[in-house]
Design an enzyme around this catalytic site. Structure first.
Site, PDB file in Angstrom:
ATOM      1  N   TYR A 140      -1.023  14.772 -44.104  1.00  0.00           N
ATOM      2  CA  TYR A 140      -0.504  13.679 -44.941  1.00  0.00           C
ATOM      3  C   TYR A 140      -1.262  12.380 -44.641  1.00  0.00           C
ATOM      4  CZ  TYR A 140       2.489   9.863 -46.440  1.00  0.00           C
ATOM      5  OH  TYR A 140       2.947   8.685 -46.986  1.00  0.00           O
ATOM      6  N   ARG A 281      10.422  15.955 -32.025  1.00  0.00           N
ATOM      7  CA  ARG A 281       9.801  16.542 -33.210  1.00  0.00           C
ATOM      8  C   ARG A 281       8.285  16.417 -33.019  1.00  0.00           C
ATOM      9  NH1 ARG A 281      11.638  13.905 -38.901  1.00  0.00           N
ATOM     10  NH2 ARG A 281      10.047  12.413 -38.261  1.00  0.00           N
TER      11      ARG A 281
HETATM   12  N1  UDP Z   1      14.744  11.440 -36.681  1.00  0.00           N
HETATM   13  C1  UDP Z   1      15.818  11.980 -35.995  1.00  0.00           C
HETATM   14  N2  UDP Z   1      16.646  12.825 -36.670  1.00  0.00           N
HETATM   15  C2  UDP Z   1      16.442  13.176 -37.975  1.00  0.00           C
HETATM   16  C3  UDP Z   1      15.346  12.612 -38.660  1.00  0.00           C
HETATM   17  C4  UDP Z   1      14.513  11.742 -37.976  1.00  0.00           C
HETATM   18  O1  UDP Z   1      16.035  11.711 -34.816  1.00  0.00           O
HETATM   19  O2  UDP Z   1      17.228  13.985 -38.516  1.00  0.00           O
HETATM   20  C5  UDP Z   1      13.858  10.509 -35.961  1.00  0.00           C
HETATM   21  C6  UDP Z   1      12.404  10.931 -35.959  1.00  0.00           C
HETATM   22  O3  UDP Z   1      12.159  11.822 -34.897  1.00  0.00           O
HETATM   23  C7  UDP Z   1      11.700   9.583 -35.813  1.00  0.00           C
HETATM   24  C8  UDP Z   1      12.631   8.596 -36.539  1.00  0.00           C
HETATM   25  O4  UDP Z   1      13.885   9.266 -36.642  1.00  0.00           O
HETATM   26  O5  UDP Z   1      11.656   9.220 -34.475  1.00  0.00           O
HETATM   27  C9  UDP Z   1      12.140   8.252 -37.932  1.00  0.00           C
HETATM   28  O6  UDP Z   1      11.841   9.454 -38.598  1.00  0.00           O
HETATM   29  P1  UDP Z   1      11.569   9.521 -40.162  1.00  0.00           P
HETATM   30  O7  UDP Z   1      11.311  10.962 -40.504  1.00  0.00           O
HETATM   31  O8  UDP Z   1      12.660   8.833 -40.890  1.00  0.00           O
HETATM   32  O9  UDP Z   1      10.257   8.661 -40.357  1.00  0.00           O
HETATM   33  P2  UDP Z   1       8.779   8.774 -39.712  1.00  0.00           P
HETATM   34  O10 UDP Z   1       8.710   7.636 -38.740  1.00  0.00           O
HETATM   35  O11 UDP Z   1       8.644  10.102 -39.070  1.00  0.00           O
HETATM   36  O12 UDP Z   1       7.892   8.597 -40.872  1.00  0.00           O
END
Ligand code: UDP
Length: 327
Positions: A140, A281
């Site tokens: 991405y 993650r």
């Molecule tokens: N996150 C989480 N639980 C979820 C979804 C996201 O703890 O169900 C965490 C994720 O690991 C990251 C933050 O929230 O640290 C923001 O994630 P998001 O996917 O919203 O945005 P990104 O920063 O990855 O684009």
């Protein structure tokens, strides 16, 4: 004169359409509805079609007096891009190439491009300035960077003038509650919390509590979609003024941890938010915070909404009015 919004039926694109209408501008939308929804398009003219199809682009450009393009149409889910890079190379890079060629054919020379902070990967410096090295960690981010660079080379070779906007974490919803963030497959923190509170998910997980941050969870810069689209209008005006191509970060310039966002969601909704902890993650950097000084200085733009409770209240308002999204 009209503004073409590719991907105008998606989350940010639909808010851009609303913003253009509110500013008495004339949006034309081209969207293949792969993730967007036609109910999200609150005005303007909607064409169902694909940017990878030159015929669809020629129809839109020849039937409308288009002066500028705001380009959102792209695949944008990091985990999906890891599993299916081909989809991202085709939809994002091939799609942008087709769009730029059509803009050349129809002599449209202004482009505002929807880019992302994912182009940076993990940076050594926080806050992240636009001159930090780009080192994407997913197809991405990699394809968005390639799109930025393709646009830059087209610009150098011809008459195209562009602004690329690198978004940090886009969230919130239009204050009317009519349009908001809704995808067939959701991975983002705020909509996931709200879906959990509405009983659409059994559990809410916090991914990683062992990061080197104040409470062990990841820190992100959350930006309200209303602030985000306002920056696009500023970028269109900037290009109208004959200014040179630029790249800008768009963020609040402040970071909030996952636990702070969960707490703010509790305040915004008045509901207790129970969560479970899970392992990190893959690919999540610990901290991403924008420096928004360049956008402030050159575009005269900064965020108006700097409180995550307000951001989540607007998102919640959309969810409670539309518990099934656009379905
Ligand atoms: N996150 C989480 N639980 C979820 C979804 C996201 O703890 O169900 C965490 C994720 O690991 C990251 C933050 O929230 O640290 C923001 O994630 P998001 O996917 O919203 O945005 P990104 O920063 O990855 O684009």
């Amino acid at each position: 004169m009209a503004v073409l919004v590719t991907g105008g039926a998606g989350f940010i694109g639909s808010h851009m359409v609303a913003e253009l209408i509110e500013n008495k501008m004339d949006p034309v939308v081209l969207d293949n509805l792969s993730t967007g929804n036609k109910k999200a398009v609150t005005g303007g003219r909607l064409y169902l079609g694909d940017i990878r199809n030159p015929g669809d682009l020629d129809k839109v450009f020849s039937e409308n007096d288009i002066e500028s393009v705001v380009h959102f149409a792209a695949s944008s889910i990091v985990p999906e891009s890891m599993a299916d890079p081909a989809k991202y190379y085709d939809n994002n890079i091939n799609g942008t190439l087709c769009l730029l060629k059509a803009m050349e054919r129809h002599k449209v020379g202004r482009l505002v491009f929807s880019s992302t902070a994912a182009v940076y990967g993990e940076t050594e410096r926080i806050p992240i300035t636009e001159d930090c090295p780009a080192n994407p960690k997913s197809p991405y981010g990699e394809t968005k960077l390639a799109m930025e660079r393709m646009i830059e080379w087209f610009s150098r070779a011809g008459t195209l003038k562009y602004v690329s906007l690198r978004y940090f974490n886009a969230c919130g919803a239009h204050p009317s509650g009519e349009i908001g963030e809704w995808r067939p497959f959701e991975t983002h923190l705020i909509p996931i919390i709200l879906q959990y509170l509405l009983g659409m998910r059994d559990r809410l997980y916090v991914y990683g509590t062992d990061y080197d941050t104040k409470d062990g969870t990841c820190i992100r810069d959350y930006i309200h979609v209303s602030d985000l689209v306002r920056a696009h209008t500023a970028a269109l005006k900037y290009l109208e003024g004959g200014n040179k191509p630029e790249i800008f970060n768009l963020g609040m310039g402040r970071g909030f941890s996952v636990l702070e966002i969960i707490k703010a969601a509790g305040e915004a909704t008045g509901m207790p938010v129970r969560y479970e902890t899970a392992k990190r993650r893959t690919g999540d950097p610990a901290v991403l915070i924008a420096s928004n000084e360049k956008a402030a200085k050159i575009l005269g733009w900064k965020t108006d909404i700097n409180d995550p409770v307000k951001i989540i209240s607007d998102a919640w308002n959309f969810y409670i009015r539309n518990p099934k999204g656009y379905n």
